[in-house]
Design a protein around this motif. Structure first.
Motif, mmCIF file in Angstrom:
data_model
loop_
_atom_site.group_PDB
_atom_site.id
_atom_site.type_symbol
_atom_site.label_atom_id
_atom_site.label_comp_id
_atom_site.label_asym_id
_atom_site.label_seq_id
_atom_site.Cartn_x
_atom_site.Cartn_y
_atom_site.Cartn_z
ATOM 1 N N ALA A 155 1.829 -4.387 2.895
ATOM 2 C CA ALA A 155 1.088 -5.818 4.183
ATOM 3 C C ALA A 155 1.826 -7.134 3.568
ATOM 4 C CB ALA A 155 -0.131 -5.120 3.479
ATOM 5 N N TYR B 156 1.294 -1.229 -0.053
ATOM 6 C CA TYR B 156 -0.154 -0.037 0.050
ATOM 7 C C TYR B 156 0.967 0.901 0.043
ATOM 8 C CZ TYR B 156 -3.551 -3.073 1.318
ATOM 9 O OH TYR B 156 -5.215 -3.980 1.696
ATOM 10 N N HIS C 267 -6.562 -13.952 16.572
ATOM 11 C CA HIS C 267 -5.931 -13.309 17.801
ATOM 12 C C HIS C 267 -5.375 -14.021 19.340
ATOM 13 C CE1 HIS C 267 -6.563 -8.576 15.778
ATOM 14 N NE2 HIS C 267 -5.084 -9.436 16.605
ATOM 15 N N LEU D 23 1.343 4.790 0.944
ATOM 16 C CA LEU D 23 0.440 6.073 1.691
ATOM 17 C C LEU D 23 1.190 8.085 1.508
ATOM 18 C CD1 LEU D 23 -1.105 4.614 5.300
ATOM 19 C CD2 LEU D 23 -2.040 5.102 3.046
ATOM 20 N N PRO E 224 0.827 -10.611 15.283
ATOM 21 C CA PRO E 224 -0.361 -9.388 15.495
ATOM 22 C C PRO E 224 -1.029 -8.748 14.523
ATOM 23 C CG PRO E 224 2.426 -9.680 14.972
ATOM 24 C CD PRO E 224 1.763 -10.625 14.785
ATOM 25 N N SER E 225 -1.593 -7.630 15.313
ATOM 26 C CA SER E 225 -2.097 -6.134 14.242
ATOM 27 C C SER E 225 -1.818 -6.155 13.309
ATOM 28 C CB SER E 225 -2.951 -5.376 15.979
ATOM 29 O OG SER E 225 -3.511 -4.857 14.775
ATOM 30 N N GLY E 226 -1.998 -5.581 12.573
ATOM 31 C CA GLY E 226 -0.962 -4.637 11.592
ATOM 32 C C GLY E 226 -0.418 -5.569 11.086
ATOM 33 N N SER E 227 -0.194 -7.028 11.229
ATOM 34 C CA SER E 227 0.650 -7.850 10.649
ATOM 35 C C SER E 227 0.526 -8.466 8.918
ATOM 36 C CB SER E 227 0.726 -9.347 11.363
ATOM 37 O OG SER E 227 -0.593 -10.030 11.310
ATOM 38 N N GLY E 228 -0.961 -8.161 8.451
ATOM 39 C CA GLY E 228 -1.477 -8.850 7.390
ATOM 40 C C GLY E 228 -2.765 -9.769 6.901
ATOM 41 N N LYS E 229 -3.618 -10.114 7.970
ATOM 42 C CA LYS E 229 -4.267 -11.547 8.148
ATOM 43 C C LYS E 229 -5.303 -10.715 7.229
ATOM 44 C CE LYS E 229 -4.554 -11.545 12.434
ATOM 45 N NZ LYS E 229 -3.524 -9.711 12.748
ATOM 46 N N SER E 230 -5.425 -9.852 7.343
ATOM 47 C CA SER E 230 -6.937 -9.238 6.228
ATOM 48 C C SER E 230 -6.199 -8.940 5.579
ATOM 49 C CB SER E 230 -7.701 -8.313 6.944
ATOM 50 O OG SER E 230 -7.999 -8.104 8.324
ATOM 51 N N THR E 231 -5.191 -8.615 4.444
ATOM 52 C CA THR E 231 -4.946 -8.738 3.521
ATOM 53 C C THR E 231 -4.775 -10.136 2.829
ATOM 54 O OG1 THR E 231 -4.152 -6.318 4.404
ATOM 55 C CG2 THR E 231 -3.065 -7.560 1.969
ATOM 56 N N ILE F 148 3.809 0.896 2.285
ATOM 57 C CA ILE F 148 3.419 -0.100 3.337
ATOM 58 C C ILE F 148 3.387 -1.458 3.332
ATOM 59 C CG2 ILE F 148 2.130 -1.181 4.722
ATOM 60 C CD1 ILE F 148 0.823 1.795 5.217
HETATM 61 N N1 ATP Z 1 -6.814 0.054 2.408
HETATM 62 C C1 ATP Z 1 -5.563 0.583 2.873
HETATM 63 N N2 ATP Z 1 -4.705 0.886 3.243
HETATM 64 C C2 ATP Z 1 -3.234 1.076 3.336
HETATM 65 N N3 ATP Z 1 -2.638 0.663 4.386
HETATM 66 C C3 ATP Z 1 -3.939 -0.373 4.399
HETATM 67 C C4 ATP Z 1 -4.746 -0.775 3.964
HETATM 68 N N4 ATP Z 1 -5.014 -1.479 4.339
HETATM 69 C C5 ATP Z 1 -4.140 -2.031 4.857
HETATM 70 N N5 ATP Z 1 -3.105 -1.513 5.547
HETATM 71 C C6 ATP Z 1 -2.402 -1.735 6.226
HETATM 72 O O1 ATP Z 1 -1.450 -2.981 5.547
HETATM 73 C C7 ATP Z 1 -0.697 -3.627 7.200
HETATM 74 C C8 ATP Z 1 -2.134 -4.969 7.398
HETATM 75 O O2 ATP Z 1 -2.871 -4.699 8.111
HETATM 76 P P1 ATP Z 1 -3.940 -5.382 7.653
HETATM 77 O O3 ATP Z 1 -5.409 -5.284 7.503
HETATM 78 O O4 ATP Z 1 -4.117 -6.815 6.824
HETATM 79 O O5 ATP Z 1 -3.950 -5.940 9.437
HETATM 80 P P2 ATP Z 1 -4.327 -7.699 10.363
HETATM 81 O O6 ATP Z 1 -3.658 -8.466 10.293
HETATM 82 O O7 ATP Z 1 -5.860 -7.907 9.594
HETATM 83 O O8 ATP Z 1 -4.970 -7.200 11.427
HETATM 84 P P3 ATP Z 1 -5.448 -6.280 12.030
HETATM 85 O O9 ATP Z 1 -5.306 -7.546 13.121
HETATM 86 O O10 ATP Z 1 -5.615 -5.341 13.378
HETATM 87 O O11 ATP Z 1 -6.885 -6.895 12.621
HETATM 88 C C9 ATP Z 1 -1.272 -2.320 8.018
HETATM 89 O O12 ATP Z 1 0.366 -1.861 8.466
HETATM 90 C C10 ATP Z 1 -2.382 -1.773 7.420
HETATM 91 O O13 ATP Z 1 -1.841 -0.045 7.808
#
Ligand code: ATP
Ligand code: MG
Length: 237
Positions: A32, A23, A212, A25, A51-58, A30
């Motif tokens: 992901a 991503y 988590h 910004l 951890p939060s922000g590690s890329g799971k949802s991506t 970033i």
């Molecule tokens: N649409 C977006 N634009 C910019 N950065 C993004 C976007 N979506 C995710 N990110 C960034 O990509 C990284 C991974 O995000 P992701 O949502 O995959 O994390 P996660 O592991 O699911 O976190 P959580 O446990 O908090 O849900 C993070 O640094 C997040 O800020």
């Protein structure tokens, strides 16, 4: 009609190779997902933690065809996303994959049955088949007696079971659940996990469960740990 008979016959094995999602910004990049390679076979139950922000949802979004990687290749059930046309990708998203989200994402003022019917209506399934299928999905989730109730009158655990029934409606081969117990108390969370794992066990649906919660992850035979956009794969203890 058995649910499994109407799934696509090709096994929806998942293969990611060298997948990156970056991503931008402003000047900041970033990563992901970083050069991620991963195979998940039809019928597996895989937990994803990190951890939060590690890329799971991506990761969930790129597997589900909701997001496109900058680099790398994704193939599911023989469908190479980079070569697929819009129609194939849209069919993949609505039919092969069922999504379950932390916040349920239900139509709050519609009934339970209407929520489960919706994806079937969108997919153009005929009235009689969709009614039978929606009822079958509600029965699998133990919600038959709630069909005509407004969704916003249900408990969190019941709402999440409605969203699982909805994810199940189009006979998916894969269910991706992103923190499905995040808004639930312990007992309701456990109940939801039992319903999801039943679908994996009894219908051979691939279950990708993001969590988590270490206790929840430990129920899976295989655990992927994501740190900083990359993955460590291990078999659970
Ligand atoms: N649409 C977006 N634009 C910019 N950065 C993004 C976007 N979506 C995710 N990110 C960034 O990509 C990284 C991974 O995000 P992701 O949502 O995959 O994390 P996660 O592991 O699911 O976190 P959580 O446990 O908090 O849900 C993070 O640094 C997040 O800020
Ligand atoms: Mg997330």
């Amino acid at each position: 009609m058995s649910a499994t008979l109407t799934q696509d016959l090709v096994a929806a094995d998942i293969s990611l190779s060298g997948v990156s999602r970056i991503y931008e910004l402003g000047d900041e990049k970033i990563h992901a997902l970083r050069d991620l390679t991963l195979d998940i076979r039809q019928g597996e139950f895989v937990a994803i933690k990190g951890p939060s922000g590690s890329g799971k949802s991506t990761l969930a979004n790129v597997i589900g065809g909701l997001d496109t990687p900058n680099e790398g290749k994704i193939v599911v059930g023989g469908l190479d996303f980079s070569k697929a046309n819009d129609k194939q990708l849209s069919r993949y998203r609505s039919k092969t994959i069922g999504f379950v989200f932390q916040s349920f994402n239900l139509q709050a003022h519609s009934t339970v049955l209407e929520n489960v019917l919706l994806p079937l209506v969108i997919a153009g399934v005929d009235r009689k088949t969709r009614m039978a299928r929606a009822k079958e999905c509600l029965e699998l989730m133990g919600l038959s007696d709630r069909a005509d109730q407004a969704t916003n009158k249900l408990s969190g655990g019941q709402r999440q079971r409605v969203s699982i029934a909805r994810a199940l409606a189009n006979w998916p081969q894969i269910i991706i659940a992103d923190e499905p117990t995040g808004n639930l108390d312990q007992a309701n969370g456990q109940n939801v996990i039992e319903h999801l794992t039943k679908l994996n066990r009894e219908l051979n649906i691939t279950l990708i469960l993001i969590t988590h919660d270490a206790d929840v992850a430990n129920k899976a035979p295989r655990i992927l740990e994501i740190v900083d956009g990359n993955v460590t794969d291990r078999t659970s203890a």
